[in-house]
Design a protein around this motif. Sequence first.
Motif, PDB file in Angstrom:
ATOM      1  N   LYS A   1       0.807  -1.218   0.000  1.00 57.09           N
ATOM      2  CA  LYS A   1       0.000   0.000   0.000  1.00 57.09           C
ATOM      3  C   LYS A   1       0.840   1.268   0.000  1.00 57.09           C
ATOM      4  CE  LYS A   1      -3.551  -2.562   2.518  1.00 57.09           C
ATOM      5  NZ  LYS A   1      -4.237  -2.778   3.811  1.00 57.09           N
ATOM      6  N   LEU A   2       2.149   1.134  -0.103  1.00 50.09           N
ATOM      7  CA  LEU A   2       3.018   2.302  -0.166  1.00 50.09           C
ATOM      8  C   LEU A   2       2.846   3.018  -1.501  1.00 50.09           C
ATOM      9  CD1 LEU A   2       6.324   0.897   1.371  1.00 50.09           C
ATOM     10  CD2 LEU A   2       4.902   2.706   2.348  1.00 50.09           C
ATOM     11  N   HIS A   3       2.730   4.321  -1.443  1.00 54.11           N
ATOM     12  CA  HIS A   3       2.588   5.136  -2.658  1.00 54.11           C
ATOM     13  C   HIS A   3       3.908   5.136  -3.429  1.00 54.11           C
ATOM     14  CE1 HIS A   3       1.875   8.765  -5.126  1.00 54.11           C
ATOM     15  NE2 HIS A   3       0.596   8.463  -4.978  1.00 54.11           N
ATOM     16  N   SER A   4       3.816   5.299  -4.742  1.00 55.59           N
ATOM     17  CA  SER A   4       5.014   5.267  -5.584  1.00 55.59           C
ATOM     18  C   SER A   4       6.022   6.350  -5.188  1.00 55.59           C
ATOM     19  CB  SER A   4       4.626   5.423  -7.063  1.00 55.59           C
ATOM     20  OG  SER A   4       3.916   6.636  -7.267  1.00 55.59           O
TER      21      SER A   4
ATOM     22  N   TYR B   1       4.129  -1.051  -5.253  1.00 53.69           N
ATOM     23  CA  TYR B   1       5.280  -1.781  -4.729  1.00 53.69           C
ATOM     24  C   TYR B   1       5.747  -2.843  -5.722  1.00 53.69           C
ATOM     25  CZ  TYR B   1       8.096  -4.655  -1.580  1.00 53.69           C
ATOM     26  OH  TYR B   1       9.123  -5.352  -1.005  1.00 53.69           O
ATOM     27  N   ALA B   2       4.803  -3.567  -6.321  1.00 54.03           N
ATOM     28  CA  ALA B   2       5.160  -4.643  -7.251  1.00 54.03           C
ATOM     29  C   ALA B   2       5.866  -4.117  -8.486  1.00 54.03           C
ATOM     30  CB  ALA B   2       3.909  -5.422  -7.649  1.00 54.03           C
ATOM     31  N   HIS B   3       5.573  -2.875  -8.868  1.00 53.68           N
ATOM     32  CA  HIS B   3       6.164  -2.319 -10.093  1.00 53.68           C
ATOM     33  C   HIS B   3       7.166  -1.205  -9.788  1.00 53.68           C
ATOM     34  CE1 HIS B   3       3.400  -4.520 -12.710  1.00 53.68           C
ATOM     35  NE2 HIS B   3       2.471  -4.271 -11.802  1.00 53.68           N
ATOM     36  N   SER B   4       7.672  -1.182  -8.581  1.00 58.99           N
ATOM     37  CA  SER B   4       8.598  -0.128  -8.188  1.00 58.99           C
ATOM     38  C   SER B   4      10.015  -0.429  -8.658  1.00 58.99           C
ATOM     39  CB  SER B   4       8.590   0.029  -6.666  1.00 58.99           C
ATOM     40  OG  SER B   4       9.110  -1.145  -6.061  1.00 58.99           O
TER      41      SER B   4
ATOM     42  N   ARG C   1       7.792 -13.630  -8.285  1.00 62.54           N
ATOM     43  CA  ARG C   1       8.130 -12.537  -9.189  1.00 62.54           C
ATOM     44  C   ARG C   1       7.121 -12.437 -10.335  1.00 62.54           C
ATOM     45  NH1 ARG C   1      12.917 -10.070  -8.263  1.00 62.54           N
ATOM     46  NH2 ARG C   1      14.332 -11.113  -6.808  1.00 62.54           N
ATOM     47  N   LEU C   2       6.661 -13.587 -10.818  1.00 59.58           N
ATOM     48  CA  LEU C   2       5.660 -13.563 -11.881  1.00 59.58           C
ATOM     49  C   LEU C   2       4.357 -12.940 -11.393  1.00 59.58           C
ATOM     50  CD1 LEU C   2       6.185 -17.075 -13.535  1.00 59.58           C
ATOM     51  CD2 LEU C   2       6.762 -14.830 -14.489  1.00 59.58           C
ATOM     52  N   GLU C   3       3.924 -13.288 -10.170  1.00 56.76           N
ATOM     53  CA  GLU C   3       2.685 -12.709  -9.653  1.00 56.76           C
ATOM     54  C   GLU C   3       2.835 -11.212  -9.400  1.00 56.76           C
ATOM     55  OE1 GLU C   3      -0.398 -12.915  -5.884  1.00 56.76           O
ATOM     56  OE2 GLU C   3       0.857 -14.635  -6.309  1.00 56.76           O
ATOM     57  N   LEU C   4       3.983 -10.799  -8.918  1.00 58.88           N
ATOM     58  CA  LEU C   4       4.189  -9.379  -8.650  1.00 58.88           C
ATOM     59  C   LEU C   4       4.180  -8.573  -9.948  1.00 58.88           C
ATOM     60  CD1 LEU C   4       6.942  -9.516  -5.866  1.00 58.88           C
ATOM     61  CD2 LEU C   4       4.496  -9.126  -5.598  1.00 58.88           C
TER      62      LEU C   4
ATOM     63  N   GLU D   1       2.371  -9.196 -12.424  1.00 59.44           N
ATOM     64  CA  GLU D   1       0.990  -9.127 -12.894  1.00 59.44           C
ATOM     65  C   GLU D   1       0.082  -8.329 -11.962  1.00 59.44           C
ATOM     66  OE1 GLU D   1      -0.136 -13.166 -13.257  1.00 59.44           O
ATOM     67  OE2 GLU D   1       1.245 -13.609 -14.912  1.00 59.44           O
ATOM     68  N   ALA D   2       0.615  -7.870 -10.826  1.00 57.69           N
ATOM     69  CA  ALA D   2      -0.183  -7.098  -9.860  1.00 57.69           C
ATOM     70  C   ALA D   2      -0.271  -5.650 -10.333  1.00 57.69           C
ATOM     71  CB  ALA D   2       0.435  -7.181  -8.470  1.00 57.69           C
ATOM     72  N   ALA D   3      -1.223  -5.379 -11.198  1.00 58.79           N
ATOM     73  CA  ALA D   3      -1.299  -4.083 -11.878  1.00 58.79           C
ATOM     74  C   ALA D   3      -1.546  -2.922 -10.932  1.00 58.79           C
ATOM     75  CB  ALA D   3      -2.395  -4.129 -12.938  1.00 58.79           C
TER      76      ALA D   3
END
Length: 370
Positions: free
Chosen positions: A213-216, A291-294, A280-283, A285-287
Amino acid sequence: EEQGPVPERGPGGSVRYEAVKKHLGAVGALSKHYWQYLACKVWQEGCEEEGEKQQEEGEASWGFPLVGRDYLEILSAWYCSFGKCCETGDCRIINNITGLEADLSGQLHGQHLAKEVVVRAVRGFLQGPQPQKALVLSFHGWSGTGKNFVARMVASHLYRDGLRSDCVRVFVSLLHFPHHNYMDSYKAQLQRQISETLQRCRQALLIFDEAEKLHSSLLDAIKPFMAPHRSKGQAEPQRSIFLFLSNLGGNTINEVALDFWRAGRAREEISLELLEQRLRLELQEAAESSYAHSHLLRENLIDFLVPFLPLEYQHVKLCARDAFLARGLPYTEATLDEVAQMMVFVPKEEKLFSAQGCKSVPQRINYFLP
């Protein structure tokens, strides 16, 4: 004293006599110098003159052998156990890796991967040469599987004051950064707090709960503190540890554990390599997760993705046992079964995994109080 004639001092007795004499001299000198040390810490009067005197007289001014200096270190640690004896808080660092490993083995149930990864990563980081970057661990799994428990245990075994240490900072996303409209302010505040902690302590522990839930912008603020840096050759290098706690990846971890169970394979056969790849694959895909795309994941700043497996019936019983023991309450196997049966288990068909892990077990035992 023994009665009877005193035997003449032989060669062996003479050696022992000189050793005792030397030891007592060390104790006397130690008492004097340790009192001066303690008085300087408390009253801070006359310390400058004493320091100049010792510099003029040289190292011999101590007047006692090396064992006395060892005693001084022991007494200093004892003194520090009652209060802070330095401004930075570094004297409260204990780094009890052996205790951490023992407590994880005895109190963390059903998490063979987390035990191994955390102990090896922390030990190697603290005992190795000057680090080129911070140690970054990202804990993943369902709620109640032990992520917060392990974070607290790491803090309590690295610092005498645990989570209350000046060298430990805990950030909870929705508690400390609740409003998206104030992210610029939060970012500046977060960077300042981390900088102050790193300046105050040569070894710092930063924990981020609800990391998904951390903001970018907050993730961008954290990134410079975890990036590789050049070693400056300090005698005491800066070592910082970042722990991120997240529910992301819990479904993937559970699917792997369920597949192993259906295949008749023990959960201890699940390897870290298999789960890291799936995580890593699930992260990716977590659109909806910053955090997953940081940059943390894209630039490989996270050293280990630590999976926490779902807990089964026998693990819940062990958690119930620990809860009874922590409160000094008696229990029976039948009581532990009753506590475990109060929990909800999933999937619907197998009812294999506790939906809440062990999170509500301490509250459940209140029903069994007299």
